[in-house]
Write a protein that holds these residues in place. Structure first.
Motif, PDB file in Angstrom:
ATOM      1  N   MET A 234      15.158 -25.235  -9.564  1.00 22.50           N
ATOM      2  CA  MET A 234      16.022 -24.190  -9.851  1.00 22.50           C
ATOM      3  C   MET A 234      17.467 -25.099  -9.755  1.00 22.50           C
ATOM      4  SD  MET A 234      17.128 -20.773  -7.787  1.00 22.50           S
ATOM      5  CE  MET A 234      17.641 -21.577  -6.112  1.00 22.50           C
ATOM      6  N   LEU A 235      18.312 -24.718 -10.749  1.00 20.31           N
ATOM      7  CA  LEU A 235      19.559 -25.253 -10.799  1.00 20.31           C
ATOM      8  C   LEU A 235      20.633 -24.335  -9.815  1.00 20.31           C
ATOM      9  CD1 LEU A 235      19.855 -25.961 -14.581  1.00 20.31           C
ATOM     10  CD2 LEU A 235      20.185 -27.524 -12.837  1.00 20.31           C
ATOM     11  N   ILE A 236      21.566 -24.957  -9.181  1.00 16.95           N
ATOM     12  CA  ILE A 236      22.408 -24.433  -8.371  1.00 16.95           C
ATOM     13  C   ILE A 236      23.929 -24.861  -8.753  1.00 16.95           C
ATOM     14  CG2 ILE A 236      20.723 -23.835  -6.595  1.00 16.95           C
ATOM     15  CD1 ILE A 236      22.093 -25.847  -4.919  1.00 16.95           C
ATOM     16  N   ASP A 237      24.898 -24.076  -8.370  1.00 20.41           N
ATOM     17  CA  ASP A 237      26.552 -24.558  -9.037  1.00 20.41           C
ATOM     18  C   ASP A 237      26.849 -25.119  -7.626  1.00 20.41           C
ATOM     19  OD1 ASP A 237      27.241 -22.389  -6.990  1.00 20.41           O
ATOM     20  OD2 ASP A 237      27.685 -21.288  -8.565  1.00 20.41           O
ATOM     21  N   ALA A 238      28.206 -25.497  -7.805  1.00 18.89           N
ATOM     22  CA  ALA A 238      28.790 -26.358  -6.848  1.00 18.89           C
ATOM     23  C   ALA A 238      28.937 -25.350  -5.363  1.00 18.89           C
ATOM     24  CB  ALA A 238      30.402 -26.638  -6.896  1.00 18.89           C
TER      25      ALA A 238
END
Length: 264
Positions: A40-44
């Motif tokens: 999964m991609l996660i943000d800062a």
């Protein structure tokens, strides 16, 4: 034994919200198919990133080759090993569920950051139990991957055909990101399945799947359209939830393949 219900298509989606991979067979596990939504991609801020906010994610195409996952985006490629990850655990949420993940590697995170235009990390769930989801209907807790709610989504062919009869511009089942597509006799009969077997794997139906705006994102070009949610809302709205396909879980592991019969 039913000869009406046969597996027609199988899909996995290695990275949440990116394009999927059509398979001839797949290993069913407790958390979902092997390599399905394990990344999964996660943000800062360590918040999950999905097509709901970033429709361009549908234009990233994964492939699995030997021990690697290759991602193609606008004719550019990046790859990483399936089993690689950094050691530092990261606490994230998938909707309301607490989940523990780890970053794959810094180079992969930078590649996605460059392509999406903002800082992000590619993370992976590596152990069963690192994310649990409680079924409000059954009052049971399931070990799941990074999917929205349940390990598997099943759709019947007649449900798709019935919808397309109502649409001016026909769509494919990919709008709904199923894991298993089966031949069926009546539209939405899958909503009422209980337990059933495919190959050596026993499945249980949990509940029909409520759909969001993401199904209006055309996976061919990443453009947001009014359909099919507009049409579905006219005949599939139940308690303010637009239903299409059904969420299922597996009781054991095993291979299922296209052509397998669904046995009730």
């Amino acid at each position: 034994m039913s000869t009406i219900h046969v597996v027609k298509e199988i899909y996995i989606y290695p990275i949440k919200s990116l394009a999927g991979i059509r398979c001839q067979s797949a290993l069913a596990e407790e958390m979902g198919f092997e390599n399905d939504r394990r990344w999964m991609l996660i943000d800062a801020e360590n918040q999950m990133i999905t097509q709901r906010e970033h429709r361009i994610m549908s234009q990233f195409y994964p492939q699995i080759s030997e021990e690697k996952i290759e991602i193609i985006f606008e004719n550019q490629k990046h790859e990483f090993f399936i089993n690689e990850n950094l050691d530092q655990p990261i606490d994230v949420k998938v909707w309301e569920d607490d989940s523990e993940v780890v970053e794959v590697n810094k180079a992969t995170s930078k590649w996605f950051s460059d392509k999406l235009g903002f800082e992000c990390k590619l993370v992976k769930i590596i152990r069963i139990g690192n994310r649990k989801h409680e079924s409000s209907k059954l009052k049971e807790t399931f070990n799941v991957s990074l999917a929205d709610g349940y390990p598997y989504l099943l759709v019947g062919t007649e449900s798709m055909d019935f919808l397309n009869e109502k649409l001016q511009d026909k769509i494919s089942v990919l709008r709904f990101r199923p894991n298993i597509v089966i031949s069926s006799q009546n539209p939405h009969e899958e909503d009422y399945f209980d337990t059933f077997k495919i190959g050596e794997v026993q499945f249980k139906n949990i509940k029909p799947c409520g759909r969001c705006i993401m199904v209006n994102n055309d996976p061919k070009n990443g453009k947001l359209k009014k359909e099919p949610l507009k049409t579905l809302s006219k005949y599939r709205n139940v308690n303010n939830s637009v239903l299409f396909g059904t969420n299922i879980v597996s009781f054991n592991s095993g291979i299922i393949s296209v052509g397998d019969e669904v046995v009730f």
